[in-house]
Design a protein around this motif. Structure first.
Motif, PDB file in Angstrom:
ATOM      1  N   ILE A  26       0.830  -1.209   0.000  1.00 11.73           N
ATOM      2  CA  ILE A  26       0.000   0.000   0.000  1.00 11.73           C
ATOM      3  C   ILE A  26       0.863   1.258   0.000  1.00 11.73           C
ATOM      4  CG2 ILE A  26      -1.689   1.339   1.325  1.00 11.73           C
ATOM      5  CD1 ILE A  26      -2.852  -1.325   2.294  1.00 11.73           C
ATOM      6  N   GLN A  27       1.932   1.234   0.771  1.00 13.31           N
ATOM      7  CA  GLN A  27       2.834   2.390   0.815  1.00 13.31           C
ATOM      8  C   GLN A  27       3.468   2.656  -0.555  1.00 13.31           C
ATOM      9  OE1 GLN A  27       5.507   1.287   3.987  1.00 13.31           O
ATOM     10  NE2 GLN A  27       4.258   2.286   5.572  1.00 13.31           N
ATOM     11  N   LEU A  28       3.832   1.608  -1.256  1.00  9.35           N
ATOM     12  CA  LEU A  28       4.407   1.772  -2.586  1.00  9.35           C
ATOM     13  C   LEU A  28       3.400   2.408  -3.553  1.00  9.35           C
ATOM     14  CD1 LEU A  28       6.372  -1.584  -2.979  1.00  9.35           C
ATOM     15  CD2 LEU A  28       7.356   0.719  -2.959  1.00  9.35           C
ATOM     16  N   THR A  50      10.774  -6.091  -6.412  1.00  6.96           N
ATOM     17  CA  THR A  50      10.455  -6.820  -5.183  1.00  6.96           C
ATOM     18  C   THR A  50       9.037  -7.371  -5.280  1.00  6.96           C
ATOM     19  OG1 THR A  50       9.561  -4.856  -4.080  1.00  6.96           O
ATOM     20  CG2 THR A  50      11.938  -5.275  -3.864  1.00  6.96           C
ATOM     21  N   ASN A  51       8.728  -8.323  -4.426  1.00  6.76           N
ATOM     22  CA  ASN A  51       7.378  -8.883  -4.406  1.00  6.76           C
ATOM     23  C   ASN A  51       6.332  -7.807  -4.132  1.00  6.76           C
ATOM     24  OD1 ASN A  51       8.232 -11.492  -4.952  1.00  6.76           O
ATOM     25  ND2 ASN A  51       8.340 -12.103  -2.798  1.00  6.76           N
ATOM     26  N   GLU A  52       6.685  -6.900  -3.211  1.00  3.60           N
ATOM     27  CA  GLU A  52       5.744  -5.831  -2.858  1.00  3.60           C
ATOM     28  C   GLU A  52       5.488  -4.897  -4.043  1.00  3.60           C
ATOM     29  OE1 GLU A  52       7.192  -7.579   0.828  1.00  3.60           O
ATOM     30  OE2 GLU A  52       8.245  -6.771  -0.939  1.00  3.60           O
ATOM     31  N   SER A  53       6.552  -4.522  -4.764  1.00  2.00           N
ATOM     32  CA  SER A  53       6.381  -3.596  -5.888  1.00  2.00           C
ATOM     33  C   SER A  53       5.625  -4.260  -7.033  1.00  2.00           C
ATOM     34  CB  SER A  53       7.744  -3.087  -6.366  1.00  2.00           C
ATOM     35  OG  SER A  53       8.545  -4.157  -6.866  1.00  2.00           O
ATOM     36  N   LEU A  54       5.891  -5.546  -7.265  1.00  6.29           N
ATOM     37  CA  LEU A  54       5.202  -6.253  -8.339  1.00  6.29           C
ATOM     38  C   LEU A  54       3.727  -6.472  -8.004  1.00  6.29           C
ATOM     39  CD1 LEU A  54       7.940  -8.887  -9.258  1.00  6.29           C
ATOM     40  CD2 LEU A  54       7.243  -6.901 -10.614  1.00  6.29           C
ATOM     41  N   LEU A  55       3.447  -6.779  -6.739  1.00  6.03           N
ATOM     42  CA  LEU A  55       2.055  -6.927  -6.333  1.00  6.03           C
ATOM     43  C   LEU A  55       1.336  -5.588  -6.431  1.00  6.03           C
ATOM     44  CD1 LEU A  55      -0.229  -8.646  -5.311  1.00  6.03           C
ATOM     45  CD2 LEU A  55       0.625  -8.349  -2.967  1.00  6.03           C
ATOM     46  N   ALA A  56       2.030  -4.508  -6.067  1.00  2.00           N
ATOM     47  CA  ALA A  56       1.450  -3.164  -6.207  1.00  2.00           C
ATOM     48  C   ALA A  56       1.133  -2.869  -7.670  1.00  2.00           C
ATOM     49  CB  ALA A  56       2.417  -2.123  -5.652  1.00  2.00           C
ATOM     50  N   ALA A  57       2.042  -3.282  -8.575  1.00  2.00           N
ATOM     51  CA  ALA A  57       1.805  -3.091 -10.004  1.00  2.00           C
ATOM     52  C   ALA A  57       0.591  -3.890 -10.467  1.00  2.00           C
ATOM     53  CB  ALA A  57       3.046  -3.508 -10.789  1.00  2.00           C
ATOM     54  N   GLY A  58       0.468  -5.108  -9.950  1.00  2.00           N
ATOM     55  CA  GLY A  58      -0.685  -5.928 -10.294  1.00  2.00           C
ATOM     56  C   GLY A  58      -1.994  -5.317  -9.825  1.00  2.00           C
ATOM     57  N   LEU A  59      -1.973  -4.728  -8.628  1.00  2.00           N
ATOM     58  CA  LEU A  59      -3.178  -4.082  -8.095  1.00  2.00           C
ATOM     59  C   LEU A  59      -3.524  -2.828  -8.894  1.00  2.00           C
ATOM     60  CD1 LEU A  59      -2.536  -4.488  -4.257  1.00  2.00           C
ATOM     61  CD2 LEU A  59      -4.176  -5.742  -5.678  1.00  2.00           C
ATOM     62  N   LEU A  60      -2.506  -2.074  -9.311  1.00  2.00           N
ATOM     63  CA  LEU A  60      -2.750  -0.905 -10.164  1.00  2.00           C
ATOM     64  C   LEU A  60      -3.310  -1.353 -11.520  1.00  2.00           C
ATOM     65  CD1 LEU A  60       0.335   1.426  -9.530  1.00  2.00           C
ATOM     66  CD2 LEU A  60      -2.041   1.809  -8.846  1.00  2.00           C
ATOM     67  N   PHE A  61      -2.791  -2.456 -12.034  1.00  2.00           N
ATOM     68  CA  PHE A  61      -3.305  -3.062 -13.266  1.00  2.00           C
ATOM     69  C   PHE A  61      -4.805  -3.313 -13.114  1.00  2.00           C
ATOM     70  CE2 PHE A  61      -2.167  -6.502 -16.642  1.00  2.00           C
ATOM     71  CZ  PHE A  61      -3.432  -6.406 -17.207  1.00  2.00           C
ATOM     72  N   SER A  62      -5.183  -3.999 -12.046  1.00  2.00           N
ATOM     73  CA  SER A  62      -6.596  -4.323 -11.825  1.00  2.00           C
ATOM     74  C   SER A  62      -7.435  -3.060 -11.666  1.00  2.00           C
ATOM     75  CB  SER A  62      -6.741  -5.204 -10.575  1.00  2.00           C
ATOM     76  OG  SER A  62      -6.136  -6.466 -10.773  1.00  2.00           O
ATOM     77  N   PHE A  63      -6.878  -2.069 -10.980  1.00  2.00           N
ATOM     78  CA  PHE A  63      -7.636  -0.841 -10.747  1.00  2.00           C
ATOM     79  C   PHE A  63      -7.878  -0.088 -12.055  1.00  2.00           C
ATOM     80  CE2 PHE A  63      -7.734   3.766 -10.021  1.00  2.00           C
ATOM     81  CZ  PHE A  63      -8.872   3.851  -9.238  1.00  2.00           C
ATOM     82  N   PHE A  64      -6.819   0.120 -12.832  1.00  2.00           N
ATOM     83  CA  PHE A  64      -6.941   0.919 -14.044  1.00  2.00           C
ATOM     84  C   PHE A  64      -7.676   0.194 -15.167  1.00  2.00           C
ATOM     85  CE2 PHE A  64      -3.967   3.738 -12.044  1.00  2.00           C
ATOM     86  CZ  PHE A  64      -4.135   4.971 -12.682  1.00  2.00           C
TER      87      PHE A  64
END
Length: 322
Positions: A39-41, A270-284
């Protein structure tokens, strides 16, 4: 109402299963990856890249509306660009959260006055163009990279699409196929576009261009999180991720999409940054699309006439949207 017709008991059970699988995948992901850091990322992501991605999204939606307008006016020249826009945008919330691509069914339902089954066939044809455009982008990227595995995946998908094409050309000659009435209604529109190569090429060009912009949009989301990946490699790999997310085992591909991103891009962040990218993918690509389309869905549902002669159209046409 359409929602009541499409959400029968079977579909509700399917949706519940998809939700359970989605939640389970995210639970497993967050047992190994810090939710707080993820979330912070996202909170500290580069706003310029996010705004650029949002601008691209607006243009992509315009291209999709334009493509749908070109397709649907082949059946009725009286349909306006505004009607095409409303029907497409109204479908976005349904496609994002309901099973069986209910939004695609709604696009056909919206224009049921010109023939529900014919328009449903047009929606099916639109999806074929989408898949072919993604295969073209994957194959061209794979060839540029000299990546044998990616090339084989693209060729395999192309062969599958070719088999589908041949099937719809020859299915009426297959004596063992009993439910020919359904395929006749779905394939008539597909064959209609095949017989018009110039129009088909225009639709394909728009499809390839819009998907190319979509891949670029996703690339900007990764850049917003300082995940630097070679552009062509990203195009090839994220296309495979998109195909994986099409497997209907979770809600709108959520969970499987993030897992695929973590697997394919593990050496780039990192796992956190890639998961953040995946969540942004889903959001957008899903949640934001659903938010944009929700007012149009509410507007159109109030105006769709459920008292036409074919008020039981979903049953009489025997369309199975599984």
């Amino acid at each position: 109402m359409f929602i009541k017709k499409i959400l029968n008991k079977k579909k509700v059970i399917n949706l519940a299963i998809l939700l359970f699988v989605t939640i389970t995948i995210f639970y497993l992901l967050f047992t190994k990856i810090s939710l707080i850091k993820t979330i912070q990322l996202i909170q500290h992501s580069n706003m310029l890249y996010l705004l650029s991605s949002l601008l691209l999204l607006c243009f992509i939606v315009f291209l999709l509306i334009l493509r749908w307008y070109i397709i649907i006016t082949k059946f009725s020249s009286s349909i306006t660009f505004k009607q095409s826009m409303i029907s497409l945008l109204s479908s976005l919330p349904l496609n994002s959260f309901l099973p069986s691509k209910a939004g695609d069914l709604y696009k056909a339902y919206y224009f049921k006055h010109i023939g529900f089954s014919r328009v449903l066939g047009a929606v099916f044809t639109e999806r074929i163009f989408d898949v072919f455009a993604l295969i073209v982008l994957l194959l061209s990227s794979a060839i540029f990279l000299h990546n044998t595995l990616f090339t084989l995946i693209a060729l395999s998908l192309l062969i599958i699409l070719l088999v589908i094409f041949i099937f719809f050309r020859l299915w009426n000659k297959l004596p063992f196929f009993k439910n020919k009435n359904i395929l006749n209604k779905l394939s008539s529109s597909f064959r209609f576009f095949i017989k018009d190569p110039l129009n088909s090429l225009l639709i394909l060009a728009i499809s390839i261009f819009s998907w190319g912009l979509s891949l670029l949009q996703l690339y900007l989301l990764f850049m917003a999180l300082s995940i630097k990946i070679p552009l062509i490699y990203f195009f090839a790999t994220i296309t495979i991720v998109i195909f994986i997310s099409m497997i209907p085992i979770t809600v709108a591909g959520m969970g499987t999409r993030e897992s695929a991103i973590l697997y394919f891009f593990s050496s780039y962040g990192t796992n956190e940054s890639l998961l953040a990218a995946g969540l942004l993918f889903s959001f957008f690509r899903y949640w934001l699309w659903a938010i944009i389309g929700l007012p149009f869905l509410i507007f159109s549902l109030k105006r769709v006439d459920d008292n036409l002669e074919d008020k039981n159209i979903l049953k009489t046409n025997e369309i199975d949207v599984n």
